[in-house]
Design a protein around this motif. Structure first.
Motif, PDB file in Angstrom:
ATOM      1  N   GLN A  65       0.834  -1.252  -0.027  1.00 58.67           N
ATOM      2  CA  GLN A  65      -0.109   0.137   0.032  1.00 58.67           C
ATOM      3  C   GLN A  65       0.845   1.362   0.013  1.00 58.67           C
ATOM      4  O   GLN A  65       0.617   2.100  -0.817  1.00 58.67           O
ATOM      5  CB  GLN A  65      -0.857  -0.084   1.139  1.00 58.67           C
ATOM      6  N   ASN A  66       1.877   1.310   0.951  1.00 60.32           N
ATOM      7  CA  ASN A  66       2.754   2.422   0.856  1.00 60.32           C
ATOM      8  C   ASN A  66       3.606   2.769  -0.378  1.00 60.32           C
ATOM      9  O   ASN A  66       4.136   3.619  -0.736  1.00 60.32           O
ATOM     10  CB  ASN A  66       3.536   2.460   2.204  1.00 60.32           C
ATOM     11  N   TYR A  67       3.867   1.627  -0.903  1.00 61.61           N
ATOM     12  CA  TYR A  67       4.683   1.788  -1.961  1.00 61.61           C
ATOM     13  C   TYR A  67       3.715   2.461  -3.348  1.00 61.61           C
ATOM     14  O   TYR A  67       4.339   3.137  -3.884  1.00 61.61           O
ATOM     15  CB  TYR A  67       5.238   0.216  -2.423  1.00 61.61           C
ATOM     16  N   LEU A  68       2.758   1.698  -3.246  1.00 60.93           N
ATOM     17  CA  LEU A  68       1.763   2.324  -4.482  1.00 60.93           C
ATOM     18  C   LEU A  68       1.444   3.654  -4.320  1.00 60.93           C
ATOM     19  O   LEU A  68       1.808   4.458  -5.215  1.00 60.93           O
ATOM     20  CB  LEU A  68       0.435   1.297  -4.561  1.00 60.93           C
ATOM     21  N   PRO A 114       2.652  -7.205   5.961  1.00 58.97           N
ATOM     22  CA  PRO A 114       1.409  -6.148   6.334  1.00 58.97           C
ATOM     23  C   PRO A 114       1.464  -4.977   6.105  1.00 58.97           C
ATOM     24  O   PRO A 114       2.798  -4.389   5.842  1.00 58.97           O
ATOM     25  CB  PRO A 114       1.425  -6.585   7.722  1.00 58.97           C
ATOM     26  N   ASP A 115       0.217  -4.259   5.961  1.00 61.22           N
ATOM     27  CA  ASP A 115       0.207  -2.794   5.712  1.00 61.22           C
ATOM     28  C   ASP A 115       0.978  -2.175   7.074  1.00 61.22           C
ATOM     29  O   ASP A 115       0.673  -2.739   7.945  1.00 61.22           O
ATOM     30  CB  ASP A 115      -0.929  -2.139   5.376  1.00 61.22           C
ATOM     31  N   GLU A 116       1.393  -1.130   7.145  1.00 59.03           N
ATOM     32  CA  GLU A 116       1.994  -0.344   8.246  1.00 59.03           C
ATOM     33  C   GLU A 116       1.829   1.010   8.299  1.00 59.03           C
ATOM     34  O   GLU A 116       1.732   1.649   7.013  1.00 59.03           O
ATOM     35  CB  GLU A 116       3.513  -0.774   7.960  1.00 59.03           C
ATOM     36  N   PRO A 117       1.893   1.570   9.378  1.00 58.97           N
ATOM     37  CA  PRO A 117       1.937   3.144   9.489  1.00 58.97           C
ATOM     38  C   PRO A 117       3.027   3.671   8.939  1.00 58.97           C
ATOM     39  O   PRO A 117       4.023   3.102   8.721  1.00 58.97           O
ATOM     40  CB  PRO A 117       1.623   3.281  10.786  1.00 58.97           C
ATOM     41  N   LEU A 118       2.831   5.078   8.730  1.00 59.84           N
ATOM     42  CA  LEU A 118       4.122   5.459   8.153  1.00 59.84           C
ATOM     43  C   LEU A 118       4.869   6.164   9.118  1.00 59.84           C
ATOM     44  O   LEU A 118       4.618   6.621  10.395  1.00 59.84           O
ATOM     45  CB  LEU A 118       3.639   7.026   7.278  1.00 59.84           C
ATOM     46  N   GLN A 119       6.243   6.154   8.959  1.00 64.86           N
ATOM     47  CA  GLN A 119       7.303   6.415   9.976  1.00 64.86           C
ATOM     48  C   GLN A 119       7.329   7.735  10.400  1.00 64.86           C
ATOM     49  O   GLN A 119       7.630   8.146  11.709  1.00 64.86           O
ATOM     50  CB  GLN A 119       8.663   5.876   9.596  1.00 64.86           C
ATOM     51  N   ASN A 120       7.208   8.627   9.209  1.00 67.23           N
ATOM     52  CA  ASN A 120       7.261  10.113   9.549  1.00 67.23           C
ATOM     53  C   ASN A 120       5.776  10.829   9.171  1.00 67.23           C
ATOM     54  O   ASN A 120       5.801  11.265   8.122  1.00 67.23           O
ATOM     55  CB  ASN A 120       8.470  10.886   8.922  1.00 67.23           C
ATOM     56  N   PRO A 121       4.813  10.613  10.007  1.00 64.69           N
ATOM     57  CA  PRO A 121       3.502  10.993   9.417  1.00 64.69           C
ATOM     58  C   PRO A 121       3.370  12.566   9.471  1.00 64.69           C
ATOM     59  O   PRO A 121       2.240  13.195   8.816  1.00 64.69           O
ATOM     60  CB  PRO A 121       2.502  10.864  10.920  1.00 64.69           C
ATOM     61  N   GLU A 122       4.341  13.508   9.682  1.00 64.02           N
ATOM     62  CA  GLU A 122       4.303  14.814   9.656  1.00 64.02           C
ATOM     63  C   GLU A 122       4.903  15.499   8.309  1.00 64.02           C
ATOM     64  O   GLU A 122       4.819  16.598   8.155  1.00 64.02           O
ATOM     65  CB  GLU A 122       4.855  15.572  10.805  1.00 64.02           C
ATOM     66  N   ARG A 182       1.289  13.106   4.855  1.00 56.33           N
ATOM     67  CA  ARG A 182       0.098  14.066   4.756  1.00 56.33           C
ATOM     68  C   ARG A 182      -0.791  13.840   3.546  1.00 56.33           C
ATOM     69  O   ARG A 182      -2.086  13.364   3.563  1.00 56.33           O
ATOM     70  CB  ARG A 182       0.148  15.342   4.919  1.00 56.33           C
ATOM     71  N   MET A 183      -0.229  13.815   2.395  1.00 53.81           N
ATOM     72  CA  MET A 183      -0.569  13.442   1.034  1.00 53.81           C
ATOM     73  C   MET A 183      -1.115  11.965   0.864  1.00 53.81           C
ATOM     74  O   MET A 183      -2.347  11.564   0.752  1.00 53.81           O
ATOM     75  CB  MET A 183       0.097  13.749  -0.048  1.00 53.81           C
ATOM     76  N   MET A 184      -0.402  11.084   1.483  1.00 52.20           N
ATOM     77  CA  MET A 184      -0.903   9.637   1.197  1.00 52.20           C
ATOM     78  C   MET A 184      -1.784   9.393   2.259  1.00 52.20           C
ATOM     79  O   MET A 184      -2.499   8.490   2.194  1.00 52.20           O
ATOM     80  CB  MET A 184       0.628   8.825   1.875  1.00 52.20           C
ATOM     81  N   GLU A 185      -1.808  10.013   3.493  1.00 49.95           N
ATOM     82  CA  GLU A 185      -2.931   9.865   4.447  1.00 49.95           C
ATOM     83  C   GLU A 185      -4.238  10.334   4.031  1.00 49.95           C
ATOM     84  O   GLU A 185      -5.279   9.541   4.031  1.00 49.95           O
ATOM     85  CB  GLU A 185      -2.746  10.739   5.652  1.00 49.95           C
ATOM     86  N   ILE A 186      -4.392  11.379   2.915  1.00 49.41           N
ATOM     87  CA  ILE A 186      -5.444  11.806   2.290  1.00 49.41           C
ATOM     88  C   ILE A 186      -5.941  10.690   1.442  1.00 49.41           C
ATOM     89  O   ILE A 186      -7.135  10.120   1.385  1.00 49.41           O
ATOM     90  CB  ILE A 186      -5.064  12.893   1.506  1.00 49.41           C
ATOM     91  N   LEU A 187      -5.167   9.897   0.675  1.00 52.90           N
ATOM     92  CA  LEU A 187      -5.460   8.870  -0.215  1.00 52.90           C
ATOM     93  C   LEU A 187      -5.939   7.737   0.573  1.00 52.90           C
ATOM     94  O   LEU A 187      -6.820   7.040   0.300  1.00 52.90           O
ATOM     95  CB  LEU A 187      -4.165   8.545  -1.052  1.00 52.90           C
ATOM     96  N   ARG A 188      -5.201   7.292   1.672  1.00 54.86           N
ATOM     97  CA  ARG A 188      -5.421   6.366   2.682  1.00 54.86           C
ATOM     98  C   ARG A 188      -6.767   6.435   3.071  1.00 54.86           C
ATOM     99  O   ARG A 188      -7.693   5.499   3.133  1.00 54.86           O
ATOM    100  CB  ARG A 188      -4.655   6.073   3.778  1.00 54.86           C
TER     101      ARG A 188
END
Length: 440
Positions: free
Chosen positions: A73-76, A143-151, A156-162
């Motif tokens: 997921q994070n790669y894509l 497994p899918d994983e949370p982002l290491q540097n969420p700020e 932030r853009m990836m979180e919008i997609l997620r």
């Protein structure tokens, strides 16, 4: 009579169809990881898939994830954010309302297709393998994983997609991201060198940080202020950092990258041999969203050096407007960058240049063409000891200052004299010596 297709095969056919239907974002799946995923799907889609081939394809996909230490997921999503395609190029140059409607429609279509690939989790893929081949256990999955540097802006853009139910609805925000942060290698890496006519990424840049550097606070403050001007989009000056060897000139420039990389600063190292390409380099960077420092280390010239002429064009400008996102930061041990000989001094001889002093003055004043000149004087004893003490504290050396100080002075006497470089070498040696003593 054809056998009815299983739900697994139908799901896989749908994913393959989504990947095949991409109009703009084909590059997202063109890398090793994307290709290994699609290759696995192609084997699994067959009515009677070969077990060994399919398991090998799944293993290749898993290995690609493990090599990058990243979830599918994070790669894509990461590939979407750096993909170079007609939509992302247009988004960098124009307001969203100026992008042609068919291009926006194509981007929306592709985002919907890519969302289907995103929603195919590695756990689901693993269970498909187990079900198709009646395996006793579910194959290991990443497994899918949370982002290491969420700020970070990327996170932030990836979180919008997620969190979005429909990626097509995020197309305007995605365009704004491209406009601010760019695409391609400049969005993926922060340090580069110009080599053989192209930008080559530096995947492991120097990790030196501003807090590691002390002893030249006024110079640091001036360089930081000028770099802040660059990042804010205001006119910034070209900078010459000159002075004694080992005073930290190069380290200070490199530390800027680690301080401001997340804000869009990029560093491009250009060797003296490649300075002739400077006008070309600047033009390639003109319409890129990031801000660039062209870094030239240990700068000096010989007479009639073509590199001198190329740098002069960039510093002084030409009929072409200077881009606001590019500056040159150069270091040198020489105040006067062009070597001058006594024979250069005007003397009344036949065939001498009539206005020889003009030539001499042009050579001597070349460094003045940098808008900001920062001088790094040789470190005196107090400055040297201040640097040693600062580095020793950062290294958590378990010795008192009274124990460290005499050894630091002795080191400077026996080695390269007092400088920031000498201080760093002493502290590194002392750190290694102490660690070795713990494990004889």
């Amino acid at each position: 009579m054809l056998m009815p297709k299983t739900p697994t095969i139908l799901s896989v056919e749908n994913l393959n169809g989504c990947a095949a239907s991409l109009l703009l974002y084909q590059g997202v799946c063109s890398g090793e990881m994307g290709q290994s995923f699609l290759n696995f799907l192609s084997f699994l889609q067959q009515l009677n898939p070969d077990k060994n081939q399919c398991l090998q394809a799944y293993g290749s996909f898993f290995r690609a994830l493990a090599a990058e230490n990243i979830s599918w997921q994070n790669y894509l999503m990461g590939q979407i954010l750096i993909d170079e395609n007609p939509f992302s190029f247009q988004a960098q140059k124009a307001d969203f309302r100026e992008i042609p409607a068919p291009l926006i429609a194509a981007a929306k279509h592709d985002l919907e297709a890519l969302q289907s690939l995103y929603e195919c989790t590695c756990e689901e893929v693993s269970r498909w393998v187990q079900g198709v081949f009646n395996l006793e256990n579910v194959p290991v999955f990443w497994p899918d994983e949370p982002l290491q540097n969420p700020e970070t802006p990327k996170a932030r853009m990836m979180e919008i997609l997620r969190s979005s139910k429909s990626w097509a609805d995020t197309v305007e925000k995605l365009a704004a991201y491209y406009r601010q942060y760019g695409t391609g290698i400049f969005a993926q890496y922060i340090a580069f060198r110009w080599q053989a006519g192209e930008f080559v990424s530096i995947k492991n840049p120097d990790v030196v940080r501003l807090e590691n550097l002390t002893g030249y606070e006024l110079q640091k403050e001036a360089l930081l202020k000028n770099t802040e001007f660059l990042l804010a989009g205001f006119p910034a000056l070209h900078v010459l950092l000159y002075g004694s060897r080992g005073s930290g000139k190069s380290s200070l420039v490199k530390a800027l990258l680690n301080e401001y990389g997340e804000r869009g600063l990029r560093l491009i190292e250009v060797s003296k041999a490649d300075l002739k390409d400077l006008p070309l380099i600047v033009e390639k960077l003109r319409n890129v969203p990031q801000k660039f420092i062209i870094f030239v280390d240990d700068l000096s010239f010989e007479e009639d050096d073509d590199a001198f002429k190329s740098l002069k064009v960039v510093l002084e400008g030409s009929l072409t407007a200077r881009p606001q996102n590019v500056v040159v930061y150069a270091t040198s041990n020489r105040r006067h960058l062009i070597r001058e000989f006594f024979d250069d001094r005007p003397r009344p001889k036949d065939s001498d240049e009539i206005h020889a002093w003009d030539t001499v003055q042009e050579k001597l004043s070349f460094s003045d063409r940098f808008g900001l000149t920062l001088t790094f004087e040789p470190a005196n004893q107090d400055t040297y000891l201040t640097i040693v003490q600062h580095l020793s504290e950062q290294a958590n050396i378990p010795l008192s200052w009274e124990q460290i100080k005499p050894r630091a002075l002795q080191w400077a006497t026996r080695h390269n004299g007092r400088s920031g470089r000498t201080a760093r070498q002493f502290v590194d040696f002392l750190t290694a010596e102490i660690e070795m003593s713990k494990n004889p």
